[in-house]
Design a protein around this motif. Structure first.
Motif, PDB file in Angstrom:
ATOM      1  N   MET A 192      66.600  30.853  69.813  1.00 42.35           N
ATOM      2  CA  MET A 192      67.742  31.484  69.287  1.00 42.35           C
ATOM      3  C   MET A 192      67.127  30.948  67.649  1.00 42.35           C
ATOM      4  SD  MET A 192      71.685  29.431  68.369  1.00 42.35           S
ATOM      5  CE  MET A 192      71.838  30.184  69.925  1.00 42.35           C
ATOM      6  N   LYS A 193      67.361  31.528  66.720  1.00 43.31           N
ATOM      7  CA  LYS A 193      67.225  31.974  65.048  1.00 43.31           C
ATOM      8  C   LYS A 193      68.239  31.606  64.396  1.00 43.31           C
ATOM      9  CE  LYS A 193      63.697  35.682  65.693  1.00 43.31           C
ATOM     10  NZ  LYS A 193      62.768  36.900  65.753  1.00 43.31           N
ATOM     11  N   ALA A 194      68.153  31.460  63.510  1.00 46.62           N
ATOM     12  CA  ALA A 194      69.384  30.633  62.528  1.00 46.62           C
ATOM     13  C   ALA A 194      68.857  31.946  60.658  1.00 46.62           C
ATOM     14  CB  ALA A 194      69.121  29.451  62.129  1.00 46.62           C
ATOM     15  N   LEU A 195      69.880  32.266  60.454  1.00 47.32           N
ATOM     16  CA  LEU A 195      70.115  33.279  59.579  1.00 47.32           C
ATOM     17  C   LEU A 195      70.929  32.257  58.400  1.00 47.32           C
ATOM     18  CD1 LEU A 195      69.508  36.582  58.625  1.00 47.32           C
ATOM     19  CD2 LEU A 195      72.154  37.133  59.067  1.00 47.32           C
ATOM     20  N   VAL A 196      70.119  31.913  57.220  1.00 46.18           N
ATOM     21  CA  VAL A 196      70.749  31.374  56.317  1.00 46.18           C
ATOM     22  C   VAL A 196      71.530  31.948  55.185  1.00 46.18           C
ATOM     23  CG1 VAL A 196      69.999  29.257  54.904  1.00 46.18           C
ATOM     24  CG2 VAL A 196      69.829  29.045  57.133  1.00 46.18           C
ATOM     25  N   LEU A 197      72.548  32.265  54.809  1.00 45.28           N
ATOM     26  CA  LEU A 197      72.966  33.328  53.641  1.00 45.28           C
ATOM     27  C   LEU A 197      72.728  32.387  52.414  1.00 45.28           C
ATOM     28  CD1 LEU A 197      73.893  34.790  56.695  1.00 45.28           C
ATOM     29  CD2 LEU A 197      75.551  35.331  54.766  1.00 45.28           C
ATOM     30  N   ALA A 198      71.677  33.197  51.243  1.00 48.03           N
ATOM     31  CA  ALA A 198      71.817  32.183  50.511  1.00 48.03           C
ATOM     32  C   ALA A 198      71.665  33.206  48.935  1.00 48.03           C
ATOM     33  CB  ALA A 198      70.657  31.255  50.483  1.00 48.03           C
ATOM     34  N   GLY A 199      72.215  34.127  48.459  1.00 47.55           N
ATOM     35  CA  GLY A 199      72.407  35.468  48.483  1.00 47.55           C
ATOM     36  C   GLY A 199      73.923  35.287  46.826  1.00 47.55           C
ATOM     37  N   GLY A 200      74.219  34.763  47.415  1.00 45.37           N
ATOM     38  CA  GLY A 200      76.091  34.498  46.653  1.00 45.37           C
ATOM     39  C   GLY A 200      75.820  34.514  45.027  1.00 45.37           C
ATOM     40  N   THR A 201      76.449  34.869  44.039  1.00 42.37           N
ATOM     41  CA  THR A 201      76.284  34.394  42.519  1.00 42.37           C
ATOM     42  C   THR A 201      77.035  33.296  41.996  1.00 42.37           C
ATOM     43  OG1 THR A 201      78.028  36.047  42.269  1.00 42.37           O
ATOM     44  CG2 THR A 201      76.161  37.476  42.309  1.00 42.37           C
ATOM     45  N   GLY A 202      77.804  32.881  43.655  1.00 45.71           N
ATOM     46  CA  GLY A 202      77.960  31.475  42.683  1.00 45.71           C
ATOM     47  C   GLY A 202      79.237  31.735  41.522  1.00 45.71           C
ATOM     48  N   SER A 203      79.931  32.706  41.240  1.00 44.61           N
ATOM     49  CA  SER A 203      80.697  32.970  40.285  1.00 44.61           C
ATOM     50  C   SER A 203      81.905  31.537  40.213  1.00 44.61           C
ATOM     51  CB  SER A 203      81.605  34.237  40.050  1.00 44.61           C
ATOM     52  OG  SER A 203      82.310  34.467  41.580  1.00 44.61           O
ATOM     53  N   ARG A 204      82.608  30.839  41.268  1.00 40.37           N
ATOM     54  CA  ARG A 204      83.480  30.018  40.689  1.00 40.37           C
ATOM     55  C   ARG A 204      82.599  28.803  40.048  1.00 40.37           C
ATOM     56  NH1 ARG A 204      86.488  29.006  46.567  1.00 40.37           N
ATOM     57  NH2 ARG A 204      83.750  29.856  47.526  1.00 40.37           N
ATOM     58  N   LEU A 220      76.595  30.351  55.913  1.00 42.20           N
ATOM     59  CA  LEU A 220      76.532  29.735  54.160  1.00 42.20           C
ATOM     60  C   LEU A 220      75.835  28.835  54.374  1.00 42.20           C
ATOM     61  CD1 LEU A 220      80.303  31.095  54.515  1.00 42.20           C
ATOM     62  CD2 LEU A 220      78.013  32.956  55.548  1.00 42.20           C
ATOM     63  N   GLY A 221      75.319  29.187  52.923  1.00 40.99           N
ATOM     64  CA  GLY A 221      74.051  28.423  52.538  1.00 40.99           C
ATOM     65  C   GLY A 221      74.865  27.446  51.651  1.00 40.99           C
TER      66      GLY A 221
END
Length: 355
Positions: free
Chosen positions: A1-13, A105-106
């Motif tokens: 099993m692999k993991a996909l970590v999402l760390a591309g958001g802009t952090g607008s909030r 989600l990172g």
């Protein structure tokens, strides 16, 4: 099993803090949020990790490195534009291959980890498993509706009239069939490929989507209030230690961790709290649920339920509470102690407070 970590958001909030730093690297209890997710994955036995990055790719790559510090192997997957969670899976298609994978989600923290979730997935191996939690405002999340037997019957992204209070937590487990679902859906009204729509496609086509409702602590650290609450929760398990110097005129109460090189002078620290390395606290009171970063100087002030990032200086600023102070910030106050202030300051800000 692999993991996909999402760390591309802009952090607008989290602006203005994220104008100068990736939101996934803002620290909770003096450790970047992203690290908690990576450590949870490794603890669950998943060491082949792909990190989807956006405009802050260079900072994330420099901080995380090749993953060896975590006992993992990290591959970076650039996402040109933040076009949705399902789009992140789409751009990672070649790297994922035909492996099962966890999408994490990172900027999320799950204090109890995901060990049991991963173990439960391997046994029956449904087509997908989603993590759910009850929330007060489901309109802000993807929402799942369950039938009386606890099966997923409908999913909807940020509904105006939610059918339940069960929100999709930022952890998903998939078999390769999800790629078929993503190819079948279209962008939503906001122009994004929604992972919620892909899950709904699986449900509508009789694939097995199993839910797990968590009762432990989970937080999406997308805004300042959530960051402070996550910081409070993580600090509850801080291991007390006096690794720096604490003079005889100072007092440590409860679970307080003083990192190497830090100095506590004529001050009172009430835990749970952590004082970062080489920071100097003088004639001050640091209250519960506060994390002070490295190389900070706090003099003649009170700070409680707050996060103070590296290199900041707070000088006779009265009482600060519920504040998120960026890197290299200078906060100073007038001689007369003001009432409490609530601040969210970007890195390298300078603020003078008056009563």
């Amino acid at each position: 099993m692999k993991a996909l970590v999402l760390a591309g958001g802009t952090g607008s909030r989290l602006r203005p803090l994220t104008h100068t730093s990736a939101k996934q690297l803002v620290p909770i209890a003096n450790k970047p949020v992203l690290f908690y997710g990576i450590e949870s994955l490794v603890a669950a036995g998943i060491t082949d990790i792909g990190i989807v990055t956006g405009g802050t790719a260079a900072e994330i790559e420099a901080t995380v490195g090749d993953g060896s510090r975590f006992g993992a192997r990290v591959t970076y997957l650039p996402q040109g534009e933040p076009l949705g969670l399902a789009h992140a899976v789409l751009i990672a298609r070649d790297w994922l291959g035909e492996d099962d994978f966890v999408m994490y989600l990172g900027d999320n923290i799950i204090v109890d980890g995901i060990d049991e979730l991963v173990a439960d997935f391997h046994a029956p191996r449904p087509d997908a498993r989603v993590l759910l939690a009850k929330v007060a405002d489901p309109c802000a999340f993807g929402v799942a509706e369950l039938d009386p037997e606890g099966r997923v019957v409908r999913l909807e992204e940020k509904p105006r009239a939610p059918r339940s209070d069960l929100a999709l937590v930022g952890v998903y487990l998939f078999t390769p069939v999800v790629h078929r679902a993503i190819r079948a859906i279209s962008p939503s009204a906001r122009g994004e490929l929604e992972i919620t729509d892909a899950l709904q496609w699986l449900v509508a086509h009789d694939y097995v989507v199993r839910p797990t409702v968590i009762t432990g602590y989970w937080k999406d650290t997308g805004n300042a209030a959530d960051m402070l609450e996550a910081n409070r929760c993580v600090l509850e398990s801080v291991v007390p230690a006096r690794l720096g110097s604490v003079d005889a005129a100072s007092e440590l109460v409860g679970r307080v961790r003083v990192e190497p090189g830090a100095k506590i002078v004529r001050s009172r620290i009430v835990g749970p709290a952590v004082i970062g390395g080489d920071s100097v606290i003088t004639d001050s009171h640091i209250g519960a649920s506060t994390a002070v970063g490295r190389d900070c100087v706090i003099t003649g002030s009170e700070v409680e339920f707050s996060i103070v990032l590296d290199g900041s200086r707070i000088d006779h600023a009265g009482r600060l509470e519920g504040s998120l102070i960026g890197r290299g910030v200078e906060v100073s106050g007038a001689r007369r102690a003001p009432r409490a202030h609530r601040l969210v300051l970007a890195d390298h800000s300078k603020v003078q407070l008056t009563s």
